[in-house]
Design a protein around this motif. Structure first.
Motif, PDB file in Angstrom:
ATOM      1  N   GLN A 107       1.150  -1.242  -0.141  1.00  0.00           N
ATOM      2  CA  GLN A 107      -0.309   0.162   0.263  1.00  0.00           C
ATOM      3  C   GLN A 107       0.887   1.277   0.109  1.00  0.00           C
ATOM      4  OE1 GLN A 107      -3.781   0.295  -0.017  1.00  0.00           O
ATOM      5  NE2 GLN A 107      -3.899  -2.569  -0.909  1.00  0.00           N
ATOM      6  N   PRO A 116       3.039   1.144  -3.497  1.00  0.00           N
ATOM      7  CA  PRO A 116       3.216  -0.233  -4.143  1.00  0.00           C
ATOM      8  C   PRO A 116       3.602  -0.204  -5.469  1.00  0.00           C
ATOM      9  CG  PRO A 116       1.584   2.300  -4.249  1.00  0.00           C
ATOM     10  CD  PRO A 116       2.456   2.347  -3.749  1.00  0.00           C
ATOM     11  N   ASN A 151       3.471  -4.036  -5.161  1.00  0.00           N
ATOM     12  CA  ASN A 151       2.250  -4.460  -5.327  1.00  0.00           C
ATOM     13  C   ASN A 151       1.990  -5.195  -6.946  1.00  0.00           C
ATOM     14  OD1 ASN A 151      -0.559  -4.996  -4.478  1.00  0.00           O
ATOM     15  ND2 ASN A 151      -0.634  -2.845  -5.893  1.00  0.00           N
TER      16      ASN A 151
END
Length: 984
Positions: free
Chosen positions: A964, A967, A971
């Motif tokens: 988060q 990212p 991510n």
């Protein structure tokens, strides 16, 4: 036959002369002296000279029977007998007729025949003269003497003149011309020393010299006889030795005479040394020899000389006979002491001789004849010692000799034994204890000797009984017992058998009492009591009809029981019970009890139960033992349960234990049985029934010592049935029963746990708190109690008390670490958990504060809570427990991320221009960025724990948070491995 010597009449006269000189000795006859085998003339003597062989002379002839060589045969039988073919005068006439023919012949061989015929003719005339002297007492010896003298003159060098001299000496002897006789013998001996006739000539010379009293010369002549006797011709040896003995005796050379006489005995006595076995012609000589030897012994000092003689010559078969004849001679002359001395010397020198006991008895007999009564008892006693059955003499004696000794021993043994027994009783009655003991010992010895010597005698049982009583008087228990037992059991029916058997029982009783009870004597005492018991049972078996047998059997039964021989006890007890007629009730009760006790000890508990019940039935109501027997009855049932348990049948065992109360309700063992039944019900997991039995025990025996054992058992049963409250209550009872503080501490934990399980939070908190406040050590248990209190208070939403017990956990571990420098992993984990819980409170406090305007008021407060929470998590992480360290790492990063996000999400002031708002936003970003950056760093640190293989939920959440926050980096699934590698 060989012709007899013509010296026989002369020798008879000589012997008669010697016999007469003895004075009091028996006369000897010629027949007694030589008998049928008196010394004979040697071959080649005048008597055996064969006539010349005239078979070739044609001028000589005869119609009479001739010998093989043509010479008329002459008789060689005893004097007085005629020839078988013609009268002696005819033979002489024939030879005289032949002489002129031979004298006128010129043939050389006839000259030799002439000498032979002259010699033969002289012999025939001598024979004729002998016959006339014997038959008619007419002395017609002169022609024969003249013929012999003429031969010696005409043929002085003739080789056979020794025979002529022999016959001439014989003729002189018969004619009574002693001097001529002696001179002729000496000429024969001198001129013809190698002649076979020298030995006999010396013998005849010795006779003549002895008759003349020339004893030394006579002895020399007889010595020459002995020296000249060769291996084949020993006819004169015995006579020569005998006459040498006489010569020595006449010269008072008694020792020499004895030596000569023994040489006679060496030759004439047979091996069995009996005079009756001596050859008839020597028997009278032997008898006189013994008499002369007796006189010689007496001259030499009596018994000493006899002993010395056989010491010098060694043992002889006839030695006993010499002693015997000498002692007879002494007794005949009433020389009793000397005779006894002779007997003693023989016994001393020949202790193993068959004659020794006879001479010993002869001493006793002699003492009686002489009236020496004071010594008789000692000699009788010595006879037993020397020749009795325990003597060495008896051991080597033959069977016939032993039979002879038994005949001699029987009267002596009974006489001596009874005499000493009577003397012992007399001394005992007078209070002379030592004297009585000595006499009893002597009596015991002689009674024992009698029994051993005569085991089958009709009086032996009676003697044995007296022997046993004698041993009793001497307190010689083993010997007394053995004698009594032999009387009781060693013979056929005997009047005193039962009395002896019971006496043995009493003797055993006294004997056992004297044996030491010290440990060192244990084995001796045990062996003795075993023999005593065998003796009792033997009496009962042999004398069952005796009125004492029943009591003896009862004592034997008791003995077996006392020594734990229960099989034997059972057998004897049953024998008592079955006795006919029936025993008295008291004895029957004792027998029943011994039977029951033995069955119990033999683990036959079912039979023992029945036996105890039967014993109670026959016992008197007032018997003080009834209570104990009831306990034994209960124990029999109880032990049946034990056997069932050993066999693995616990269910049946429980039923037997519960049956104890029904069989013996008053027994003390009933409580134990009920308690044990409950214990085994617990073992069987029959919880409800166990609870019921234990409850009944507590009710029935409120003061029983086993009540203290009930709480633990009931607590277990209640736990197993899920009755936690009751389990906790019973366990709490154990606190008061604890033997130590540590036991009490552990029990307190268990009580707290049980209340916990029962859902009784109040009692659980009270109990846990009581534990934590009382037992800070051991720390692990304390942490458990404090942790549980924090949980219980949490359940009650009592935040403060929860926090208190969390803080107590952390403080306790920190204090331990400060004090010791380290703590174990468990304590560290507990402390980390409590710290995490406290950090969680700080974390929630942080979340509870919202950033509102004005920020200058709310932001500091939120930052303070952040710092508090971060500090709490850092403390948690500091314990080094991975589970809580990852949580702390995540929470710290999240706190920073939350603060950054809160700043960015915080309320904006109203009334700001667009520029002011932009500047305000930039200001917030500047404030929030460090927090977000810290969050990223801390999340990455937490994520790196995966490098070491630690990847839990908190690490995972850190990766998610990074996804988060970054990212672009975290991510993308395809970049995850690269990122991880980069992070490494």
């Amino acid at each position: 036959m060989i012709r007899q010597s013509a010296f026989t009449p002369r020798r008879s006269w000589l012997v008669l002369a010697m016999a007469a000189s003895l004075g009091g000795c028996q006369s000897l006859s010629p027949d007694d002296w030589f008998g049928d085998d008196e010394p004979q003339v040697q071959p080649h003597t005048l008597a055996t000279l064969q006539p010349a062989d005239l078979s070739n002379l044609s001028a000589v002839g005869s119609t009479n029977e001739t010998s093989g060589n043509g010479v008329p045969r002459t008789g060689n039988s005893d004097p007085g007998r005629t020839t078988e073919t013609m009268a002696l005068t005819d033979v002489i006439a024939s030879y005289e007729a032949l002489l002129p023919l031979l004298q006128t012949s010129r043939q050389p061989e006839d000259q030799e025949r002439l000498v032979q015929v002259q010699h033969r003719l002289a012999d025939l005339r001598f024979q004729q003269a002998e016959e006339r002297l014997a038959d008619q007492a007419v002395d017609d010896l002169a022609p024969a003497i003249a013929a012999y003298q003429r031969l010696l003159r005409q043929y002085p060098d003739r080789a056979s003149n020794d025979q002529v001299l022999y016959q001439l000496a014989k003729a002189y002897d018969l004619k009574g011309e002693r001097t001529a006789h002696l001179q002729t013998l000496e000429r024969l001996i001198r001129d013809y020393p190698a002649s076979a006739l020298v030995t006999e000539a010396q013998f005849r010379r010795g006779e003549q010299l002895f008759t003349e009293g020339r004893y030394r010369a006579s002895a020399e002549a007889y010595g020459a006889v002995i020296a000249g006797a060769d291996g084949e011709d020993q006819r004169f040896l015995a006579d020569a030795h005998f006459m040498i003995g006489w010569c020595a005796f006449k010269l008072a050379q008694y020792q020499s005479s004895l030596m000569s006489f023994t040489r006679v005995l060496d030759r004439v006595l047979p091996a069995d040394t009996r005079v009756a076995g001596v050859d008839q012609r020597h028997r009278t000589m032997v008898e006189d020899l013994f008499r002369v030897m007796g006189l010689a012994f007496t001259h030499l000092g009596g018994a000493d000389s006899v002993e010395r003689l056989f010491r010098d010559i060694g043992g002889k078969p006839y030695e006993t006979l010499v002693y015997d004849r000498y002692s007879e001679q002494l007794l005949a002359n009433e020389r009793y002491s000397d005779a006894i001395e002779v007997f003693q010397r023989y016994i001393a020198n020949h202790p193993d001789s068959r004659w020794s006991p006879r001479y010993h008895l002869a001493i006793i007999d002699t003492l009686q004849r002489a009236g020496f009564s004071s010594d008789i008892g000692r000699w009788k006693a010595d006879f037993i010692l020397n020749y009795g059955i325990t003597s060495g003499y008896w051991q080597q004696a033959s069977a016939p000799l032993r039979d002879e000794l038994r005949t001699q021993l029987e009267p002596l043994l009974t006489e001596l034994a009874n005499r000493h027994y009577a003397l012992a009783q007399r001394a005992e009655g007078s209070g002379e204890r030592q004297q009585a003991r000595a006499q009893y010992q002597s009596a015991a010895f002689y009674y024992g000797e009698f029994v051993a010597t005569f085991p089958d005698h009709a009086r032996t049982p009676e003697i044995l009984f007296l022997l046993a009583e004698t041993h009793l008087a001497l307190a010689q228990w083993p010997e007394a017992i053995a004698a009594f037992e032999q009387v009781a059991y060693g013979f056929d029916a005997h009047p005193r058998a039962a009395e002896a058997g019971y006496a043995a029982i009493l003797a055993y009783r006294d004997y056992v009492a004297t044996v030491a009870t010290a440990e060192s004597a244990t084995e001796q005492r045990r062996a003795l009591m075993q023999r005593q018991q065998r003796n009792r049972l033997r009496f009962v078996t042999r004398f069952a009809s005796d009125p004492r047998a029943l009591d003896v059997l009862y004592v034997a039964t008791q003995h077996e029981f006392e020594h734990q021989r229960y099989q034997q006890t059972l057998r004897h007890a049953q024998r008592l019970i079955d006795w006919q007629p029936l025993p008295q009730p008291e004895l029957m009760a004792e027998a029943q009890l011994l039977k029951a006790h033995s069955l119990y000890q033999l683990r036959s508990y079912t039979a023992a139960e029945q036996a105890y019940q039967e014993a109670l039935l026959v016992m008197a109501p007032q018997d003080q033992r009834r209570a104990d027997i009831t306990e034994n009855l209960a124990a029999s049932v109880y032990r049946q349960a034990d056997d069932l348990l050993a066999a693995g049948d616990t269910v049946a065992a429980v039923e037997q234990l519960l049956r104890v109360g029904r069989v013996a309700p008053g027994a003390a063992l009933r409580a134990n049985a009920q308690y044990d039944a409950a214990s085994y019900l617990i073992e069987l997991a029959d919880w409800d029934r166990a609870i019921a039995v234990l409850g009944g025990f507590r009710r029935d025996y409120p003061d029983h010592e086993l009540n203290d054992e009930l709480p633990a058992k009931l607590a277990l049963a209640y736990r197993e049935t899920g009755q936690w409250q009751q389990a906790a209550d019973e366990t709490r009872r154990l606190l008061a029963l604890a033997d130590s503080e540590d036991e009490r501490r552990q029990t307190l934990i268990l009580v707290a746990e049980l209340y916990d399980r029962a859902g009784n939070t109040g009692e659980a908190i009270v109990t846990w708190r009581r534990y934590a406040n009382r037992y800070p050590q051991p720390l692990a248990d304390y942490m458990t109690a404090a942790d549980r209190l924090a949980e219980l208070y949490a359940e009650r939403d009592d935040v403060d008390k929860r926090r208190y017990w969390l803080q107590r956990q952390v403080a306790a571990v920190d204090a331990r670490e400060t004090r010791n420098g380290s703590v174990d992993d468990y304590l560290r984990y507990q402390a980390a958990g409590a710290s995490a819980a406290l950090a969680e409170e700080a974390y929630q406090a942080f979340l509870a504060i919202e950033l509102t305007l004005p920020l200058q008021q709310t932001l500091p407060a939120k930052i303070r809570t952040l710092e508090t929470a971060v500090a709490a998590y850092r403390k948690t992480s500091g314990y080094g427990v991975a589970d809580f360290a990852t949580e702390a790492g995540y929470r710290i990063a999240d706190l920073y991320a939350q603060l950054g996000a809160a700043l960015m999400d915080s309320e904006r002031p109203q009334g700001l221009s667009e520029l002011e708002l932009m500047q305000y936003e930039l200001l917030l970003e500047e404030q929030a960025y460090p927090f977000e950056d810290n969050a990223i760093d801390i999340h990455e640190q937490n994520a790196r724990r995966s490098w070491n293989g630690l990847y839990d939920d908190w690490v995972r959440q850190s990766f998610e948070a990074l996804a988060q926050l970054l990212p672009a980096r975290y991510n993308k699934a395809e970049q995850t491995a690269e990122v991880i590698d980069e992070l490494r």
